[in-house]
Design a protein around this motif. Structure first.
Motif, PDB file in Angstrom:
ATOM      1  N   GLU A 115      -4.318  27.185   1.530  1.00  0.00           N
ATOM      2  CA  GLU A 115      -5.498  28.005   1.211  1.00  0.00           C
ATOM      3  C   GLU A 115      -6.207  27.491  -0.037  1.00  0.00           C
ATOM      4  OE1 GLU A 115      -7.914  30.228   2.840  1.00  0.00           O
ATOM      5  OE2 GLU A 115      -5.948  30.554   3.729  1.00  0.00           O
ATOM      6  N   LYS A 118      -7.986  24.113   0.622  1.00  0.00           N
ATOM      7  CA  LYS A 118      -9.271  24.272   1.329  1.00  0.00           C
ATOM      8  C   LYS A 118     -10.353  24.769   0.365  1.00  0.00           C
ATOM      9  CE  LYS A 118      -9.761  27.416   4.769  1.00  0.00           C
ATOM     10  NZ  LYS A 118     -10.990  28.241   4.704  1.00  0.00           N
ATOM     11  N   ASP A 122     -13.804  22.793  -0.948  1.00  0.00           N
ATOM     12  CA  ASP A 122     -15.136  23.390  -0.844  1.00  0.00           C
ATOM     13  C   ASP A 122     -15.831  23.491  -2.198  1.00  0.00           C
ATOM     14  OD1 ASP A 122     -14.818  23.569   1.856  1.00  0.00           O
ATOM     15  OD2 ASP A 122     -14.316  25.700   1.887  1.00  0.00           O
ATOM     16  N   ALA A 147      -5.638  27.803   7.655  1.00  0.00           N
ATOM     17  CA  ALA A 147      -6.269  26.867   6.704  1.00  0.00           C
ATOM     18  C   ALA A 147      -6.058  25.394   7.063  1.00  0.00           C
ATOM     19  CB  ALA A 147      -5.759  27.144   5.292  1.00  0.00           C
ATOM     20  N   GLY A 150      -9.055  24.047   8.914  1.00  0.00           N
ATOM     21  CA  GLY A 150     -10.203  23.834   8.021  1.00  0.00           C
ATOM     22  C   GLY A 150     -10.048  22.579   7.174  1.00  0.00           C
ATOM     23  N   ILE A 151      -8.823  22.307   6.718  1.00  0.00           N
ATOM     24  CA  ILE A 151      -8.579  21.115   5.894  1.00  0.00           C
ATOM     25  C   ILE A 151      -8.780  19.853   6.741  1.00  0.00           C
ATOM     26  CG2 ILE A 151      -6.803  19.813   4.635  1.00  0.00           C
ATOM     27  CD1 ILE A 151      -5.652  22.641   3.829  1.00  0.00           C
ATOM     28  N   ARG A 154     -12.337  19.015   7.110  1.00  0.00           N
ATOM     29  CA  ARG A 154     -12.955  18.464   5.893  1.00  0.00           C
ATOM     30  C   ARG A 154     -12.561  17.001   5.661  1.00  0.00           C
ATOM     31  NH1 ARG A 154     -12.860  23.535   6.145  1.00  0.00           N
ATOM     32  NH2 ARG A 154     -14.130  24.982   4.930  1.00  0.00           N
TER      33      ARG A 154
END
Length: 503
Positions: A115, A118, A122, A147, A150-151, A154
């Motif tokens: 978490e 990430k 951002d 998470a 999401g990582i 990215r």
């Protein structure tokens, strides 16, 4: 094999035992984006160490090692600090303030929780371009909005090598597919307990399924709750829902979206039925106190049908009244009595797993009353949670033998290296192959292990036992299925991208 130790210029000499299967898995992971599937206790972190050392010696760029819990991230950090011959290994979790994290992110090797990683990506406190190796421990979590997904997103435009690690793939092929797609995995490096190069390192785990009868007082409460549930099912059928009589939570959850969008008159009985099934499951698996606490919390919430359930339902009101009476007589659950017998006859240490936080508290208090040295391990969430430092202290006390028994929720299932556990007890059953395999893997690391699963007769425990068994068998074959799909892709047989061919 010339040496009994693994040798590398960046690994502390004579610290890592040479195991051929670990070297082979690491070599595969060095070459391509790889998912390492290896049963608990066989050294996934050692495989990661070998990959990390090779990447640090070959290339510029750092290593990011992600783990889902603070305790696990801390464990990896301690392991790497001890075994890597470099000074700049750092640990980053949500408990570190921003100013401190900014300084920590410049280290060569970083162990972190997802978490905060990430969020810092951002905030541009850290850039994906500074890493050449990204490791996802407990990679089976890479589904949905966790998470990890999401990582990975990215990092999709960076030239990073990805290594995923897990004890088992999910038993459902859509979930397995999603993990491989998100992490851009091109090969699966897999071993299981039957692999010839692994067998010498496997300790036997003897599994025992022990059934208990609910006491008469609990059976009466169970009947009242089932009567309350039956009346909701009648309401659902009157509202036009074609619903089977299996009284299954998953069935109710499946029709929830349809009811919200197209059949509002079924909403009240549906949401009430879902709550009643939860209450019944808590009673059957965990006992009187956990059931009453669940009811207290539910009653304090605002939601469709709550007032009706607690104020107008005579069956449910009777269930609560009977539970309070049973509690005043000291009745809890037959599993507690059986657990006491098992632990009193035990030479060594035991780890007791339960999915429910209230249940941890009840079991822990009962063990203390019995004069048994016990500790508990729960996650950080909520007022009653344990902070990172306290979690780490608790695990250390258990390792050091200050506690004979550690009672844990899911936070204890993943990756914790507690090598001298003689006995693992499942206080409740989990209908999940991943969680079953992880729990089981906490014993039988150094010596023959023992696993005891407690099952209350004629309850959800029996249902979950069969579901779990089926899923474990399905999960065993998933790695091979996925490997075949990946091989086909690379041979150019499939023109479709990702794993669409499999679906």
């Amino acid at each position: 094999m010339d040496s009994q130790y693994f040798e590398h210029k960046l690994i502390t000499p004579e610290s890592i035992e040479y195991r051929e299967y670990q070297v082979n898995l690491a070599n595969q992971a060095i070459k391509e984006n790889c998912l390492v599937v290896l049963p608990t206790g066989l050294g996934k972190t050692t495989v990661a160490l070998q990959v990390i050392a090779e990447f640090l010696s070959r290339r510029t760029g750092g290593v990011l090692f992600l783990a889902p819990t603070r305790v696990l991230a801390h464990q990896h950090y301690e392991f790497l600090k001890k075994n890597l011959l470099i000074d700049d290994v750092a640990l980053i979790t949500g408990e570190d303030p921003v100013a401190k994290r900014k300084k920590l992110w410049i280290n060569s090797v970083i162990c972190a929780t997802p978490e905060i990683t990430k969020n810092d990506l951002d905030r541009q406190i850290v850039s994906p371009n500074q890493f050449n190796l990204l490791i996802f421990d407990e990679a089976h979590r890479t589904i949905g909005d966790y998470a990890y997904s999401g990582i990975a997103e990215r990092f999709q435009n960076s030239d990073v090598r990805i290594l995923g690690m897990t004890a088992t793939l999910p038993s459902e092929k859509d979930k397995a597919t999603e993990i491989l797609n998100i992490l851009k995995i091109t090969s699966i490096a897999q071993r299981n307990e039957e692999s010839p190069d692994v067998i010498p390192y496997i300790q036997q785990t003897n599994t025992q399924w022990i059934t208990v009868d609910l006491p008469p007082e609990m059976k009466e409460i169970q009947m009242c709750i089932k009567a309350a549930l039956e009346s909701r099912y009648q309401d659902l059928r009157r509202a036009g829902l074609n619903i089977s009589d299996s009284k299954s939570l998953s069935q109710l959850l499946r029709v929830r979206e349809f009811v919200i969008r197209q059949n509002r008159k079924a909403a009240k009985p549906l949401f009430t039925a879902i709550r009643i099934i939860h209450a019944l499951n808590v009673l059957e698996s965990h006992g009187i106190t956990s059931f009453l606490r669940f009811c207290e919390r539910t009653q304090a919430k605002k939601g469709i049908g709550i007032k009706d359930l607690f104020e107008n339902d005579l069956n449910f009101a009777k269930a609560i009244r009977l539970a309070k009476l049973a509690q005043s007589k000291g009745i809890e659950h037959s599993k507690i009595i059986k657990l006491k017998e098992i632990i009193e006859s035990l030479q060594g240490k035991a780890l007791v797993f339960t999915s429910y936080r209230d249940s941890v508290d009840v079991i822990y208090q009962k063990l203390i009353e019995m004069g048994i040295a016990a500790g508990f391990l729960i996650g950080k969430a909520g007022e009653t949670g344990l902070k990172q430092k306290k979690q780490i202290e608790t695990v250390q006390k258990f390792r050091d033998g200050k506690y004979k028994v550690l009672v844990a929720t899911r936070v204890g299932e993943e990756g914790l290296d507690i090598s001298e556990v003689n006995l693992v007890v499942f206080f409740d059953n989990v209908p999940s192959s991943i969680r079953y395999i992880q729990r089981k893997g906490r014993t039988g690391r150094k010596d023959t292990g023992r696993l005891v699963v407690l099952i209350a007769k004629d309850t959800v425990d029996e249902t979950y036992y069969w579901i779990g068994k089926r899923k474990v068998n399905a999960a065993k074959n998933m790695g091979d299925k996925m490997s075949k799909v990946l091989e086909k892709q690379q041979l150019g047989v499939s023109k479709k991208t990702g794993l669409d061919a499999y679906l």
